[in-house]
Write a protein that holds these residues in place. Structure first.
Motif, PDB file in Angstrom:
ATOM      1  N   LYS A   1      69.150  64.528 -25.483  1.00  0.00           N
ATOM      2  CA  LYS A   1      68.057  65.450 -25.145  1.00  0.00           C
ATOM      3  C   LYS A   1      68.526  65.862 -23.707  1.00  0.00           C
ATOM      4  O   LYS A   1      68.522  67.116 -23.696  1.00  0.00           O
ATOM      5  CB  LYS A   1      66.691  64.966 -25.044  1.00  0.00           C
ATOM      6  CG  LYS A   1      65.673  66.196 -24.406  1.00  0.00           C
ATOM      7  CD  LYS A   1      64.217  65.486 -24.547  1.00  0.00           C
ATOM      8  CE  LYS A   1      63.187  66.573 -23.978  1.00  0.00           C
ATOM      9  NZ  LYS A   1      61.715  66.288 -24.068  1.00  0.00           N
ATOM     10  N   GLU A   2      68.898  64.664 -22.908  1.00  0.00           N
ATOM     11  CA  GLU A   2      69.386  65.235 -21.573  1.00  0.00           C
ATOM     12  C   GLU A   2      70.799  65.953 -21.678  1.00  0.00           C
ATOM     13  O   GLU A   2      70.998  66.912 -20.806  1.00  0.00           O
ATOM     14  CB  GLU A   2      69.276  63.977 -20.652  1.00  0.00           C
ATOM     15  CG  GLU A   2      69.743  64.161 -19.098  1.00  0.00           C
ATOM     16  CD  GLU A   2      69.831  62.757 -18.190  1.00  0.00           C
ATOM     17  OE1 GLU A   2      71.059  62.329 -17.781  1.00  0.00           O
ATOM     18  OE2 GLU A   2      68.654  62.153 -18.441  1.00  0.00           O
ATOM     19  N   SER A   3      71.609  65.499 -22.211  1.00  0.00           N
ATOM     20  CA  SER A   3      73.098  66.039 -22.499  1.00  0.00           C
ATOM     21  C   SER A   3      73.060  67.586 -22.930  1.00  0.00           C
ATOM     22  O   SER A   3      74.098  68.093 -23.015  1.00  0.00           O
ATOM     23  CB  SER A   3      74.041  65.046 -23.031  1.00  0.00           C
ATOM     24  OG  SER A   3      73.671  64.874 -24.436  1.00  0.00           O
ATOM     25  N   GLY A   4      71.852  67.792 -24.052  1.00  0.00           N
ATOM     26  CA  GLY A   4      71.972  68.870 -24.777  1.00  0.00           C
ATOM     27  C   GLY A   4      72.895  68.966 -26.100  1.00  0.00           C
ATOM     28  O   GLY A   4      73.111  69.701 -26.868  1.00  0.00           O
ATOM     29  N   LEU A   5      73.602  67.440 -26.346  1.00  0.00           N
ATOM     30  CA  LEU A   5      74.147  67.528 -27.732  1.00  0.00           C
ATOM     31  C   LEU A   5      73.321  66.940 -28.756  1.00  0.00           C
ATOM     32  O   LEU A   5      72.274  66.460 -28.527  1.00  0.00           O
ATOM     33  CB  LEU A   5      75.311  66.275 -27.263  1.00  0.00           C
ATOM     34  CG  LEU A   5      76.272  66.576 -26.030  1.00  0.00           C
ATOM     35  CD1 LEU A   5      77.144  65.517 -25.723  1.00  0.00           C
ATOM     36  CD2 LEU A   5      76.981  68.098 -26.177  1.00  0.00           C
ATOM     37  N   GLN A   6      73.922  67.191 -30.023  1.00  0.00           N
ATOM     38  CA  GLN A   6      73.308  66.957 -31.161  1.00  0.00           C
ATOM     39  C   GLN A   6      73.989  65.900 -32.005  1.00  0.00           C
ATOM     40  O   GLN A   6      73.517  65.788 -33.228  1.00  0.00           O
ATOM     41  CB  GLN A   6      73.766  68.260 -32.120  1.00  0.00           C
ATOM     42  CG  GLN A   6      72.793  69.342 -31.440  1.00  0.00           C
ATOM     43  CD  GLN A   6      71.348  69.558 -31.308  1.00  0.00           C
ATOM     44  OE1 GLN A   6      70.673  69.055 -32.150  1.00  0.00           O
ATOM     45  NE2 GLN A   6      71.064  69.615 -29.857  1.00  0.00           N
ATOM     46  N   ARG A   7      74.708  65.192 -31.448  1.00  0.00           N
ATOM     47  CA  ARG A   7      75.605  64.106 -32.235  1.00  0.00           C
ATOM     48  C   ARG A   7      75.898  62.888 -31.422  1.00  0.00           C
ATOM     49  O   ARG A   7      76.018  62.943 -30.310  1.00  0.00           O
ATOM     50  CB  ARG A   7      77.092  64.549 -32.596  1.00  0.00           C
ATOM     51  CG  ARG A   7      77.747  63.883 -33.684  1.00  0.00           C
ATOM     52  CD  ARG A   7      79.105  64.581 -33.782  1.00  0.00           C
ATOM     53  NE  ARG A   7      79.296  65.884 -34.160  1.00  0.00           N
ATOM     54  CZ  ARG A   7      79.031  66.189 -35.515  1.00  0.00           C
ATOM     55  NH1 ARG A   7      78.879  65.466 -36.421  1.00  0.00           N
ATOM     56  NH2 ARG A   7      79.266  67.556 -35.614  1.00  0.00           N
ATOM     57  N   LEU A   8      75.445  61.791 -32.089  1.00  0.00           N
ATOM     58  CA  LEU A   8      75.258  60.405 -31.469  1.00  0.00           C
ATOM     59  C   LEU A   8      76.375  59.481 -32.302  1.00  0.00           C
ATOM     60  O   LEU A   8      76.435  59.449 -33.628  1.00  0.00           O
ATOM     61  CB  LEU A   8      74.019  59.634 -31.589  1.00  0.00           C
ATOM     62  CG  LEU A   8      73.736  58.404 -31.210  1.00  0.00           C
ATOM     63  CD1 LEU A   8      74.029  58.325 -29.747  1.00  0.00           C
ATOM     64  CD2 LEU A   8      72.441  57.651 -31.475  1.00  0.00           C
TER      65      LEU A   8
ATOM     66  N   ARG B   1      78.752  60.305 -22.285  1.00  0.00           N
ATOM     67  CA  ARG B   1      78.925  61.592 -22.791  1.00  0.00           C
ATOM     68  C   ARG B   1      80.531  61.476 -23.139  1.00  0.00           C
ATOM     69  O   ARG B   1      81.289  61.146 -22.292  1.00  0.00           O
ATOM     70  CB  ARG B   1      78.672  62.703 -21.832  1.00  0.00           C
ATOM     71  CG  ARG B   1      79.262  64.088 -22.725  1.00  0.00           C
ATOM     72  CD  ARG B   1      78.954  65.020 -21.589  1.00  0.00           C
ATOM     73  NE  ARG B   1      79.360  66.453 -22.227  1.00  0.00           N
ATOM     74  CZ  ARG B   1      78.555  67.391 -22.643  1.00  0.00           C
ATOM     75  NH1 ARG B   1      77.354  67.456 -22.164  1.00  0.00           N
ATOM     76  NH2 ARG B   1      79.079  68.407 -23.089  1.00  0.00           N
ATOM     77  N   VAL B   2      81.057  62.085 -24.327  1.00  0.00           N
ATOM     78  CA  VAL B   2      82.290  61.948 -24.944  1.00  0.00           C
ATOM     79  C   VAL B   2      82.782  63.473 -25.148  1.00  0.00           C
ATOM     80  O   VAL B   2      82.343  63.983 -26.045  1.00  0.00           O
ATOM     81  CB  VAL B   2      82.623  61.022 -25.963  1.00  0.00           C
ATOM     82  CG1 VAL B   2      84.135  61.078 -26.331  1.00  0.00           C
ATOM     83  CG2 VAL B   2      82.168  59.491 -25.464  1.00  0.00           C
TER      84      VAL B   2
ATOM     85  N   PRO C   1      81.905  67.288 -28.940  1.00  0.00           N
ATOM     86  CA  PRO C   1      81.543  66.308 -28.235  1.00  0.00           C
ATOM     87  C   PRO C   1      80.414  65.394 -28.638  1.00  0.00           C
ATOM     88  O   PRO C   1      79.732  66.093 -29.693  1.00  0.00           O
ATOM     89  CB  PRO C   1      81.071  67.126 -26.790  1.00  0.00           C
ATOM     90  CG  PRO C   1      80.410  68.529 -27.439  1.00  0.00           C
ATOM     91  CD  PRO C   1      81.192  68.760 -28.424  1.00  0.00           C
ATOM     92  N   PHE C   2      80.170  64.286 -28.106  1.00  0.00           N
ATOM     93  CA  PHE C   2      79.109  63.513 -28.483  1.00  0.00           C
ATOM     94  C   PHE C   2      78.614  62.668 -27.401  1.00  0.00           C
ATOM     95  O   PHE C   2      79.149  62.370 -26.493  1.00  0.00           O
ATOM     96  CB  PHE C   2      79.205  62.890 -30.103  1.00  0.00           C
ATOM     97  CG  PHE C   2      80.559  61.808 -29.760  1.00  0.00           C
ATOM     98  CD1 PHE C   2      80.529  60.486 -29.224  1.00  0.00           C
ATOM     99  CD2 PHE C   2      81.736  62.468 -30.486  1.00  0.00           C
ATOM    100  CE1 PHE C   2      81.772  59.815 -29.022  1.00  0.00           C
ATOM    101  CE2 PHE C   2      82.859  61.581 -30.462  1.00  0.00           C
ATOM    102  CZ  PHE C   2      82.925  60.252 -29.664  1.00  0.00           C
ATOM    103  N   VAL C   3      77.518  61.981 -27.766  1.00  0.00           N
ATOM    104  CA  VAL C   3      77.040  60.790 -26.992  1.00  0.00           C
ATOM    105  C   VAL C   3      77.365  59.658 -27.699  1.00  0.00           C
ATOM    106  O   VAL C   3      77.049  59.567 -28.923  1.00  0.00           O
ATOM    107  CB  VAL C   3      75.537  60.774 -26.681  1.00  0.00           C
ATOM    108  CG1 VAL C   3      74.918  59.601 -25.891  1.00  0.00           C
ATOM    109  CG2 VAL C   3      75.233  62.107 -25.708  1.00  0.00           C
ATOM    110  N   VAL C   4      77.621  58.707 -27.058  1.00  0.00           N
ATOM    111  CA  VAL C   4      78.002  57.373 -27.809  1.00  0.00           C
ATOM    112  C   VAL C   4      77.168  56.276 -27.039  1.00  0.00           C
ATOM    113  O   VAL C   4      76.969  56.151 -25.824  1.00  0.00           O
ATOM    114  CB  VAL C   4      79.521  56.754 -27.466  1.00  0.00           C
ATOM    115  CG1 VAL C   4      80.038  56.768 -25.923  1.00  0.00           C
ATOM    116  CG2 VAL C   4      79.932  55.589 -28.421  1.00  0.00           C
ATOM    117  N   LEU C   5      76.537  55.235 -27.805  1.00  0.00           N
ATOM    118  CA  LEU C   5      75.927  54.359 -27.566  1.00  0.00           C
ATOM    119  C   LEU C   5      76.866  52.905 -27.817  1.00  0.00           C
ATOM    120  O   LEU C   5      77.137  52.832 -28.976  1.00  0.00           O
ATOM    121  CB  LEU C   5      74.739  53.934 -28.317  1.00  0.00           C
ATOM    122  CG  LEU C   5      73.935  52.691 -28.203  1.00  0.00           C
ATOM    123  CD1 LEU C   5      73.244  52.356 -26.612  1.00  0.00           C
ATOM    124  CD2 LEU C   5      72.930  52.449 -29.219  1.00  0.00           C
TER     125      LEU C   5
END
Length: 342
Positions: A261-268, A148-149, A133-137
């Motif tokens: 930080k909020e999602s706890g993910l390490q990938r953007l 969040r993806v 998973p990752f966070v996408v801007l």
């Protein structure tokens, strides 16, 4: 499987051919793009009717170019994909009409794709594809969103703009400085010559405690500063451009880091036209490296609207079993279509 994709949501006509094999990432074989920038420049923005008419002229010749460059024939195409929305209604109808007519003529299935999902998945065509998973801007002329993806079709909204998008802030500020159209890239180029600390412009919602954005107030502040400068504006425009860009970029970077930080993910993942901005990339690279986070971008040529992202999104949706193409050629389009609603 060969997927031929058409993009026509606004002022670029894009066509691409993608090959999908088994569980491997689909591969881009060829793509072609025609930009309408010169046509709309005299009007200071996109004229929807002119955009639609130009898509009609460009779609099939671009498809012929793509097939020729890929060394494939139209009879080899397995699926025809197109942008269903969001975007300009007339422009979307052109792409949908061409794709569905071609699919019907070839007796091949068609698939309508969400424009923003195309942007979101476009980094998978790069040299450093992300992993779920990752966070996408998602940052473009019309959209600024953090999501969040967790996989193809598995999207959860974390924050979005409540008024102007970041791309609008770039474009409208550029217009106030007399930089013409398209304003965002012109402002970014001018900013390279200026002092980013010359003017203390606001950073809206920077300390709001949530992941939403707002850029309308920044645009107003730029207008106020431009009026104050008066006749000296041309001499100070580089400083004003640099200060404007700095304000937008700081908000985007800080909110993106907060989302991780909020999602706890390490990938953007950064996608959309504004994702090509050099200052945004530079600051995200530094900030993520400092925190040992990964950041991924589309290839620069694939940041703006293009057919490759549409073909890729269609191929990945089918590969993941999220959606399958069909032979229902009676189409509709969705000018307004939230990504988390697909």
């Amino acid at each position: 499987m060969l997927v031929l994709g058409f993009e026509s949501s606004c002022d670029e006509t894009g066509v691409a051919l993608v090959q999908s094999e088994g569980t491997r990432l689909p591969r881009l074989l060829a793509h072609a793009l025609h930009s309408q920038v010169r046509m709309h420049a005299d009007y200071g923005g996109v004229v929807p009717e002119l955009a639609s008419r130009d898509h009609i002229r460009r779609a099939l010749p671009l498809a012929e170019t793509v097939l020729r460059e890929a060394g494939r024939s139209v009879a080899e195409v397995d699926v025809v994909a197109y942008t269903r929305g969001p975007g300009l209604a007339g422009a979307l109808l052109v792409g949908a009409g061409v794709a569905c007519a071609l699919g019907a003529a070839l007796d091949k299935p068609v698939l309508g794709v969400h424009h923003l999902e195309g942007h979101l998945l476009s980094p998978f065509m790069g040299a450093d594809p992300p992993e779920f998973p990752f966070v996408v801007l998602l940052v473009s002329g019309g959209h600024t969103q953090l999501m969040r993806v967790d996989g193809v079709g598995r999207y959860a909204m974390l924050g979005e703009t409540i008024d102007d998008a970041a791309g609008e802030a770039f474009d409208k500020s550029a217009k106030l400085m007399g930089l013409g159209y398209p304003g965002g890239p012109a402002l970014a180029r001018l900013a390279e010559q200026g002092d980013a600390k010359a003017f203390a412009l606001p950073r809206p919602l920077l300390h709001s405690g949530d992941l939403d954005f707002s850029f309308a107030g920044l645009k107003t502040a730029v207008l106020t500063q431009a009026k104050k400068l008066g006749e000296t504006l041309p001499a100070r425009s580089a400083d004003l451009a640099a200060s404007t860009q700095a304000a937008i970029v700081e908000v985007l970077v800080r909110k993106s880091l907060a989302a991780l930080k909020e999602s706890g993910l390490q990938r953007l993942v950064v996608a959309g036209g504004v994702g090509a901005n050099r200052e945004l990339r530079a600051q995200l690279d530094v900030a993520c490296a400092k925190r040992r986070l990964r950041v991924h971008y589309p290839e620069l040529a694939l940041c703006t609207d293009n057919g490759a992202m549409i073909a890729m999104a269609a191929a990945m949706r089918m590969q993941a079993g999220v959606q399958q193409a069909d032979k229902r050629y009676a189409f509709d389009v969705k000018p307004r279509w939230p990504l988390d609603a697909i």
